[in-house]
Write a protein that holds these residues in place. Structure first.
Motif, mmCIF file in Angstrom:
data_model
loop_
_atom_site.group_PDB
_atom_site.id
_atom_site.type_symbol
_atom_site.label_atom_id
_atom_site.label_comp_id
_atom_site.label_asym_id
_atom_site.label_seq_id
_atom_site.Cartn_x
_atom_site.Cartn_y
_atom_site.Cartn_z
ATOM 1 N N THR A 93 33.144 37.040 52.019
ATOM 2 C CA THR A 93 31.777 37.299 51.553
ATOM 3 C C THR A 93 31.789 38.556 50.700
ATOM 4 O OG1 THR A 93 31.282 38.602 53.511
ATOM 5 C CG2 THR A 93 30.700 36.272 53.595
ATOM 6 N N THR A 94 30.890 38.631 49.776
ATOM 7 C CA THR A 94 30.771 39.841 48.964
ATOM 8 C C THR A 94 29.869 40.818 49.707
ATOM 9 O OG1 THR A 94 28.894 38.915 47.757
ATOM 10 C CG2 THR A 94 31.066 38.604 46.798
ATOM 11 N N SER A 95 30.259 42.053 49.701
ATOM 12 C CA SER A 95 29.445 43.056 50.385
ATOM 13 C C SER A 95 28.336 43.533 49.458
ATOM 14 C CB SER A 95 30.319 44.236 50.820
ATOM 15 O OG SER A 95 30.937 44.804 49.686
ATOM 16 N N ASP A 96 27.256 44.018 50.074
ATOM 17 C CA ASP A 96 26.127 44.523 49.309
ATOM 18 C C ASP A 96 26.409 45.981 48.963
ATOM 19 O OD1 ASP A 96 23.705 44.952 48.126
ATOM 20 O OD2 ASP A 96 22.617 45.194 50.018
ATOM 21 N N SER A 97 26.974 46.203 47.813
ATOM 22 C CA SER A 97 27.342 47.566 47.429
ATOM 23 C C SER A 97 26.177 48.321 46.809
ATOM 24 C CB SER A 97 28.517 47.539 46.454
ATOM 25 O OG SER A 97 28.149 46.852 45.280
ATOM 26 N N TYR A 130 44.081 36.006 49.118
ATOM 27 C CA TYR A 130 42.901 35.617 49.881
ATOM 28 C C TYR A 130 43.315 34.631 50.971
ATOM 29 C CZ TYR A 130 43.424 31.965 46.369
ATOM 30 O OH TYR A 130 43.925 30.996 45.551
ATOM 31 N N TRP A 161 24.774 50.784 49.356
ATOM 32 C CA TRP A 161 25.713 51.892 49.501
ATOM 33 C C TRP A 161 25.647 52.827 48.294
ATOM 34 C CZ3 TRP A 161 29.850 53.501 46.559
ATOM 35 C CH2 TRP A 161 30.641 54.490 47.122
#
Length: 133
Positions: free
Chosen positions: A36-40, A26, A43
């Motif tokens: 950032t965490t993606s909004d899976s 990282y 999807w």
């Protein structure tokens, strides 16, 4: 013995006594992009809808193909169970009729040329499968 404290922005491994910022999976510098965490979930929902639609379409195609095959099977069974005293020629159209006693027979006479109870006209294809005309 007092431990030598490094500033927070310096990546120093106290166990190996080495600077290992380049080995981290990282970003470690202040100027690095924010993690950032993606909004899976969105999807996943779109993918689930696409897959469900694709599966349903494929199922409906296979179902229609199966139903057509079963109709073709029934027509072929009906014709092979019918009475005829000639050898059908590939590529020709023949006509299936039903007598008053429920027996079926195959003929070269077209429905508009006779008064028999017609069940349909059929074409003998090159692979010897009867197709309804």
């Amino acid at each position: 013995m007092k431990e030598d404290k490094k500033p927070d922005n310096v990546v120093f491994n106290t166990e190996t006594q080495k600077y290992d910022a380049s080995l981290k999976p990282y970003a470690t510098s202040v100027g690095a992009p924010v993690i950032t965490t993606s909004d899976s979930i969105a999807w996943k929902n779109r993918s689930i809808n696409k897959v469900n639609h694709k599966m349903k379409s494929k199922y409906l195609e296979l179902k229609a193909e199966y139903e057509d095959m079963m109709k073709e099977y029934e027509y072929n069974k009906m014709i092979f169970d019918a009475e005829f005293t000639f050898e059908p020629i590939l590529g020709e159209i023949y006509h299936l009729y039903k007598r008053d006693n429920e027996e079926t027979f195959l003929s070269i006479v077209a429905p508009n040329e006779c008064r028999f109870n017609s069940l349909g006209s059929f074409y003998l294809s090159a692979d010897q499968i009867w197709k309804k005309v």
